[in-house]
Design an enzyme around this catalytic site. Structure first.
Site, short mmCIF file in Angstrom:
data_model
loop_
_atom_site.label_atom_id
_atom_site.label_comp_id
_atom_site.label_asym_id
_atom_site.label_seq_id
_atom_site.Cartn_x
_atom_site.Cartn_y
_atom_site.Cartn_z
N ALA A 104 0.81 -1.22 0.00
CA ALA A 104 0.00 0.00 0.00
C ALA A 104 0.85 1.28 0.00
O ALA A 104 0.42 2.31 -0.51
CB ALA A 104 -0.93 -0.02 1.21
N THR A 143 0.45 5.58 -1.56
CA THR A 143 0.07 6.73 -0.70
C THR A 143 0.37 8.05 -1.42
O THR A 143 -0.33 9.03 -1.22
CB THR A 143 0.80 6.71 0.67
OG1 THR A 143 2.21 6.66 0.44
CG2 THR A 143 0.38 5.52 1.51
N PHE A 151 -2.53 0.86 5.28
CA PHE A 151 -3.21 0.29 6.45
C PHE A 151 -2.57 0.73 7.77
O PHE A 151 -3.26 1.16 8.68
CB PHE A 151 -3.14 -1.24 6.39
CG PHE A 151 -4.26 -1.88 5.61
CD1 PHE A 151 -5.25 -1.13 5.03
CD2 PHE A 151 -4.30 -3.27 5.48
CE1 PHE A 151 -6.27 -1.74 4.32
CE2 PHE A 151 -5.31 -3.89 4.77
CZ PHE A 151 -6.30 -3.12 4.19
N ARG A 152 -1.23 0.61 7.83
CA ARG A 152 -0.62 0.64 9.15
C ARG A 152 0.17 1.91 9.48
O ARG A 152 0.75 2.00 10.55
CB ARG A 152 0.26 -0.61 9.35
CG ARG A 152 -0.57 -1.88 9.37
CD ARG A 152 0.23 -3.14 9.54
NE ARG A 152 -0.67 -4.30 9.49
CZ ARG A 152 -1.12 -4.86 8.39
NH1 ARG A 152 -0.78 -4.38 7.21
NH2 ARG A 152 -1.94 -5.90 8.45
N HIS A 176 -3.40 -10.05 -3.98
CA HIS A 176 -4.60 -9.90 -3.16
C HIS A 176 -5.83 -9.50 -3.98
O HIS A 176 -6.81 -8.99 -3.43
CB HIS A 176 -4.35 -8.88 -2.03
CG HIS A 176 -3.46 -9.41 -0.96
ND1 HIS A 176 -2.94 -8.63 0.05
CD2 HIS A 176 -2.98 -10.66 -0.72
CE1 HIS A 176 -2.17 -9.36 0.84
NE2 HIS A 176 -2.18 -10.60 0.40
N CYS A 204 -22.59 -18.66 -8.61
CA CYS A 204 -22.57 -18.99 -10.05
C CYS A 204 -21.36 -18.43 -10.77
O CYS A 204 -21.13 -18.75 -11.94
CB CYS A 204 -23.84 -18.49 -10.73
SG CYS A 204 -23.87 -16.69 -10.92
P1 CNA Z 1 0.81 -1.46 5.34
O1 CNA Z 1 0.90 -2.49 6.40
O2 CNA Z 1 -0.11 -0.30 5.57
O3 CNA Z 1 2.30 -0.93 5.10
C1 CNA Z 1 2.56 0.15 4.26
C2 CNA Z 1 4.01 0.56 4.48
O4 CNA Z 1 4.33 1.55 3.52
C3 CNA Z 1 4.28 1.14 5.86
O5 CNA Z 1 5.38 0.46 6.45
C4 CNA Z 1 4.61 2.61 5.59
O6 CNA Z 1 5.64 3.10 6.43
C5 CNA Z 1 5.09 2.57 4.16
N1 CNA Z 1 4.85 3.79 3.40
C6 CNA Z 1 3.69 4.52 3.31
N2 CNA Z 1 3.83 5.54 2.44
C7 CNA Z 1 5.11 5.48 1.99
C8 CNA Z 1 5.87 6.25 1.07
N3 CNA Z 1 5.33 7.30 0.42
N4 CNA Z 1 7.16 5.92 0.83
C9 CNA Z 1 7.73 4.85 1.48
N5 CNA Z 1 7.06 4.08 2.35
C10 CNA Z 1 5.76 4.37 2.60
O7 CNA Z 1 0.39 -2.09 3.93
P2 CNA Z 1 0.80 -3.47 3.32
O8 CNA Z 1 0.67 -3.32 1.85
O9 CNA Z 1 2.07 -3.98 3.87
O10 CNA Z 1 -0.37 -4.41 3.88
C11 CNA Z 1 -0.96 -5.32 3.10
C12 CNA Z 1 -2.43 -5.01 2.81
C13 CNA Z 1 -2.73 -3.57 2.55
C14 CNA Z 1 -2.82 -5.68 1.53
O11 CNA Z 1 -3.76 -6.66 1.80
C15 CNA Z 1 -3.44 -4.62 0.61
O12 CNA Z 1 -4.50 -5.14 -0.13
C16 CNA Z 1 -3.88 -3.55 1.54
N6 CNA Z 1 -4.09 -2.19 1.01
C17 CNA Z 1 -3.93 -1.89 -0.33
C18 CNA Z 1 -4.15 -0.59 -0.76
C19 CNA Z 1 -3.97 -0.28 -2.24
O13 CNA Z 1 -4.31 -1.11 -3.09
N7 CNA Z 1 -3.46 0.90 -2.57
C20 CNA Z 1 -4.49 0.41 0.13
C21 CNA Z 1 -4.65 0.07 1.49
C22 CNA Z 1 -4.45 -1.23 1.91
#
Ligand code: CNA
Length: 257
Positions: free
Chosen positions: A25, A29, A36-37, A118, A129
């Site tokens: 994710a 951003t 998410f986190r 995912h 169906c």
């Molecule tokens: P997460 O756990 O929220 O981790 C995201 C990571 O990205 C964090 O460690 C942040 O510090 C880091 N981060 C955020 N912005 C930046 C940036 N600009 N530059 C560098 N680092 C950054 O999300 P994960 O993807 O690890 O978790 C998995 C989930 C999130 C999956 O099941 C996804 O489907 C789900 N998700 C997807 C989306 C999307 O499709 N855009 C959005 C939200 C959640």
């Protein structure tokens, strides 16, 4: 991050022919989509169980409301990170992107070889169906129908099996790529990688978070992520705790002075 780490990463990318990229994710951003986190991420709004299969079955209307508001972003456009990855694929450096993202932004930036581990928020499928619906169609059903989540191709007697579920993998769920064949394909990519590039994921969700472990011994792992990950102190690992867009632009400028 030291200048040394940046130089090492730039050189690895300069000479690479088969980079396997794992994204989460955090790469989206900078396109205005919450992760998410992070502190302002989706988990600051709602607990994990809203995105579970159990919750979907028990509260389909509330689930859809939450998913459409927080996970569906048709207006978002790819950012520098997505664009540079697509360019590196064209230049023969990136072999594949394996993403946890459900936003489709890698493909919209022009990347061709993308595994949506995912799933995707673009479509939904009847669990009985298999009829496919676009999410836009689901949106207009939500506006006009009480039981919008029941497939009208099936007898509408309110059985859970007739529910139309977004094509995303929920907690407690599995997806197409979770099959034996799917996982084998991914492990083959991991084994063939020149190095593995991790972008914008906390690497906390299994089985995706285990993939870096399947690279060959001695193959480098580069992590560009603002937050920490469980892999940060591993062997042959280079970590850059910075913005993905800014870092990748700097590297790409070094590659194309
Ligand atoms: P997460 O756990 O929220 O981790 C995201 C990571 O990205 C964090 O460690 C942040 O510090 C880091 N981060 C955020 N912005 C930046 C940036 N600009 N530059 C560098 N680092 C950054 O999300 P994960 O993807 O690890 O978790 C998995 C989930 C999130 C999956 O099941 C996804 O489907 C789900 N998700 C997807 C989306 C999307 O499709 N855009 C959005 C939200 C959640």
């Amino acid at each position: 991050m030291s200048a040394n780490t940046m130089d090492t990463c730039t050189n690895l990318i300069r000479n690479a022919k088969k980079i396997v990229v794992l994204t989460g994710a955090g790469i989206s951003t900078e396109s205005g989509i919450k992760d998410f986190r992070s502190k302002t991420g989706i988990y600051s709004l709602a607990p994990e169980y809203i995105l579970s299969l159990d919750y979907f079955y028990q509260h389909p209307k509330e689930f859809y409301q939450f998913a459409i508001e927080n996970l569906y972003h048709p207006e978002a456009v790819p950012n520098k990170g997505h664009e540079i990855l697509a360019k590196w694929e064209q230049e023969g450096k990136v072999a594949t992107i394996i993403t946890q993202n459900i936003d489709g932004l890698h493909q919209r930036a022009g990347s061709k070889n993308v595994i949506e581990f995912h799933g995707t928020m673009k479509t939904a499928t009847c669990l009985n169906c298999g009829k496919n619906y676009s999410t836009d169609e689901m949106l207009s059903r939500m506006e006009t129908m009480e039981d919008f989540y029941i497939c009208n191709n099936c007898i509408a007697n309110n059985k859970v099996e007739q529910y139309i579920k977004p094509d995303v993998v929920l907690f407690g769920d599995t997806g197409t790529w979770f099959s034996m064949a799917g996982i084998q394909t991914i492990l083959r990519y991991m084994q063939e990688a020149d190095f593995v590039l991790v972008l914008g994921t906390s690497l906390l969700v299994t089985p995706f978070s285990t993939f870096p472990q399947y690279r060959r011994q001695g193959v480098p792992l580069i992590i560009i992520n603002k937050g920490e990950t469980p892999y940060d102190f591993g062997q042959d690992t280079y970590v850059i705790h910075e913005s993905i867009g800014k870092t990748m632009e700097e590297i790409d400028n070094q590659l194309h002075p």
